[in-house]
Enzyme design. Structure first.
Site, PDB file in Angstrom:
ATOM      1  N   TYR A 123       0.815  -1.218   0.000  1.00 20.68           N
ATOM      2  CA  TYR A 123       0.000   0.000   0.000  1.00 20.68           C
ATOM      3  C   TYR A 123       0.849   1.269   0.000  1.00 20.68           C
ATOM      4  CZ  TYR A 123      -3.679  -3.239   1.601  1.00 20.68           C
ATOM      5  OH  TYR A 123      -4.555  -4.286   1.734  1.00 20.68           O
ATOM      6  N   HIS A 162       0.993 -11.618   2.558  1.00 23.44           N
ATOM      7  CA  HIS A 162      -0.071 -11.008   1.767  1.00 23.44           C
ATOM      8  C   HIS A 162      -0.743 -11.998   0.823  1.00 23.44           C
ATOM      9  CE1 HIS A 162      -1.253  -6.730   0.271  1.00 23.44           C
ATOM     10  NE2 HIS A 162      -2.292  -7.518   0.362  1.00 23.44           N
TER      11      HIS A 162
END
Length: 341
Positions: free
Chosen positions: A118, A179
């Site tokens: 991000y 992730h």
């Protein structure tokens, strides 16, 4: 490292994440995991929610809504408490991200989700530190999650965990996730376990692990994952997989709980009808359905009024007819072309 070099590395890391995820999709017989959708997927719910003009006004006590460990949290398999509703931060950047963290704290959020991919961990940490100080909230009262978004060797992973700690600058990480499934997942987990034992990280978990990958992975874990964070919403409800996870003491956490507005989520007739009965929005009904199953949710928004709305879901109970109607919305498929783990 200067700011320009850091930006170049961030872009490179994101490209690597998306490229590798596309390869993973091909291996499991699905369409491109992240490549086809890229930045449109993770937590990208509330741009759509924010654009909807919701005719319902929030109740006067929404501003005072607070998440407490006693009634709006779940207990993880390591004994830690994690709020049921958190704030996703994908695509929040710069000063807007810093401000969003402070706003979220002010209306009662205590769970915050970010990731290496991000590229906003520094802003998340800065906003939380400012908010904690201004509102006199102890660091221990919040729960911060970040994720390792690239395939790495054991040694590289050890270094990257320290980078995550430095960027967040909150003393420790409450929950560190892989992730997705990586070629070196097990080596990376070994580094994560060492960080846990060193007190750098309080909990470890997974994200986007298919059921078969999850069952294989936990066979070799010294420290068991506490969550598997998956795309989960009324159109992809994951009830069966949730049962598998919970049989192993692992909780399901939902990213994109509004399906990014796909299937006309916010105007869905079933959700609107149920919402009208309870004086709630379609978004609130969708979130309530998940949290009533013990699924933690992390909708993303930068709008303080939506933050309040997404927290204000604990003052009504769906009845059997509501639940049966929502259950029929399940397609059993991803809304993003994601392989159906």
């Amino acid at each position: 490292m200067d700011k320009h070099s850091d930006s170049i590395n961030t872009a490179r890391n994101r490209r690597e994440f998306l490229k590798d995820s596309s390869k993973m999709a091909a291996l499991v017989g699905g369409v491109a995991c992240f490549g086809a959708f890229g930045g449109q997927m993770f937590g990208a719910d509330s741009k759509t929610q924010d654009s909807k003009k919701d005719s319902k006004t929030q109740s006067s006590n929404a501003k005072d809504s607070k998440i407490t460990e006693s009634n709006h949290a779940i207990t993880l398999n390591n004994g830690l408490s994690m709020p049921l509703v958190g704030l996703g931060t994908y695509d929040l950047r710069d000063s807007a991200c810093v401000q969003a963290m402070q706003d979220a704290l002010s209306v009662g959020y205590r769970l915050f989700d970010t990731a290496q991919m991000y590229a906003n961990e520094s802003e998340v940490g800065k906003g939380l530190k400012r908010g904690l100080k201004a509102q006199n909230i102890a660091r221990e009262r919040i729960f911060v999650t970040t994720k390792l978004s690239n395939n790495m060797t054991y040694a590289e992973c050890k270094k990257e965990i320290d980078v995550r700690l430095k960027k967040l600058d909150l003393g420790y990480i409450d929950l560190l996730l892989l992730h997705r499934e990586f070629e070196n997942s097990k080596d990376m987990w070994r580094a994560m376990q060492e960080a846990h034992k060193a007190g750098k990280v309080r909990s470890l978990g997974l994200s986007n692990f298919s059921q078969s990958a999850f069952l294989d992975f936990i066979k070799t874990c010294e420290i068991k994952p506490v969550v598997n964070q998956l795309e989960t919403h009324v159109f992809f409800q994951r009830r069966e997989y949730q049962g598998v996870l919970e049989a192993h003491g692992v909780r399901l956490q939902a990213w994109s709980p509004f399906s990014k507005g796909k299937n006309d989520f916010f105007n869905n007739e079933v959700l609107l009808k149920i919402g009208k009965k309870h004086n709630k929005s379609a978004a609130q009904v969708g979130l309530n359905y998940l949290v009533s199953r013990g699924v933690s949710v992390i909708p993303k928004t930068s709008k303080i009024e939506r933050m309040r709305e997404n927290l204000n879901i604990f003052d009504f109970t769906l009845d059997k007819s509501d639940i049966d109607s929502i259950a029929k919305l399940d397609t059993g498929k991803s809304s993003f072309g994601w392989f159906n783990a």
